[in-house]
Scaffold this active site. Sequence first.
Site, PDB file in Angstrom:
ATOM      1  CG  HIS A 269      -1.995   0.861   1.390  1.00 54.98           C
ATOM      2  ND1 HIS A 269      -1.855   2.221   1.267  1.00 54.98           N
ATOM      3  CD2 HIS A 269      -3.295   0.654   1.655  1.00 54.98           C
ATOM      4  CE1 HIS A 269      -3.033   2.801   1.475  1.00 54.98           C
ATOM      5  NE2 HIS A 269      -3.924   1.870   1.710  1.00 54.98           N
TER       6      HIS A 269
ATOM      7  CD  GLU B 164      -3.421   1.153  -1.863  1.00 55.38           C
ATOM      8  OE1 GLU B 164      -3.851   0.051  -1.500  1.00 55.38           O
ATOM      9  OE2 GLU B 164      -4.010   2.226  -1.619  1.00 55.38           O
TER      10      GLU B 164
ATOM     11  CG  ASP C 175     -10.825   4.062  -1.979  1.00 53.32           C
ATOM     12  OD1 ASP C 175     -10.000   3.258  -2.456  1.00 53.32           O
ATOM     13  OD2 ASP C 175     -11.363   3.904  -0.865  1.00 53.32           O
TER      14      ASP C 175
END
Length: 300
Positions: free
Chosen positions: A170, A273, A214
């Site tokens: 991450h 990520e 996101d």
Amino acid sequence: MNDQDHLNKKFSIPGIAKIEVGAGGLPRINVTSSLAESHIYLHGAHVTHFATRGQKPLLFLSEKSFFSSDKPIRGGVPICFPWFGPKAGDSTAAMHGFARLLAWEIGGITARPEGTVGVELQLKSSDQTRARWPFDFQATYQINVGKNLELRLRVTNQSTQNVSFEEALHTYLSVGDVKSVAINGLAGRRFIDKVDGAKEKTQTGHITITGETDRVYLDTTDAVTVDDPALSRKLIVRKGSSSSTVVWNPWIAKAKAMADFGDDEWPHMLCIETANVAANAVSLAPGATHEMWAVIEEAK
Ligand code: BG6
């Protein structure tokens, strides 16, 4: 002899790598070589800092991060394993799995003649992990601190049955101003938009960050580059055996809502990520091993 003396006796390399007491009293490995420097916490096998000699850090670390044995560190490279996000069917389980919440063990530290320092950390299944995830495994994390930061997460299924898991490195990249970055390498790819009801969408052109972002990009194996005009640099995240790429920035409101993140820090970070999540989860036969890797570097 305390733990730290014991670890130093076994693993330290004079002038290059030593185990010291880091923030919150948590042990960390400090690497300083002719090529680069890095800080690696045993808590979560968490790389919190990496910079090549004389250059700015590549990783963001929040000034408000917790450094506590029961909480994840905010910034650097948290390891998400064996699930990503909330655990399906278990709302009491820790977000992003237990790997970032446990103390990993040092397997070895080696210095190569050309200046790269390799740190190997290990995590094995235990009563604690089996209470949350009923499988036996061994995870080995190889961190190579050199002209770039190379991270290799290897997982072996030591159970007698097939095991499926999610994983992510991450990575919090340090950027000058997230509002002006251009993210390349994901054009034309499908993504799950977690800030728009998990709708599936297709990326047109490069990505810019104009609000809370996101996204899980599925079936993506290419390198991602981040053009950062505010710092006049371009960062590259290359990867292997990884089919998902997550792009995350909390923006204003979410930043304010996070206790371990400064209200004004969001413009200075961007998570790219390296992952295998959702439809790209890994399935391993008994005895099989999977190794996902990422290389983080500045384009020359
Ligand atoms: C991202 C997720 O990878 O991590 C986001 O896609 C999440 O949904 C973010 O908010 C941070 O998670 P955490 O648990 O470290 O606060």
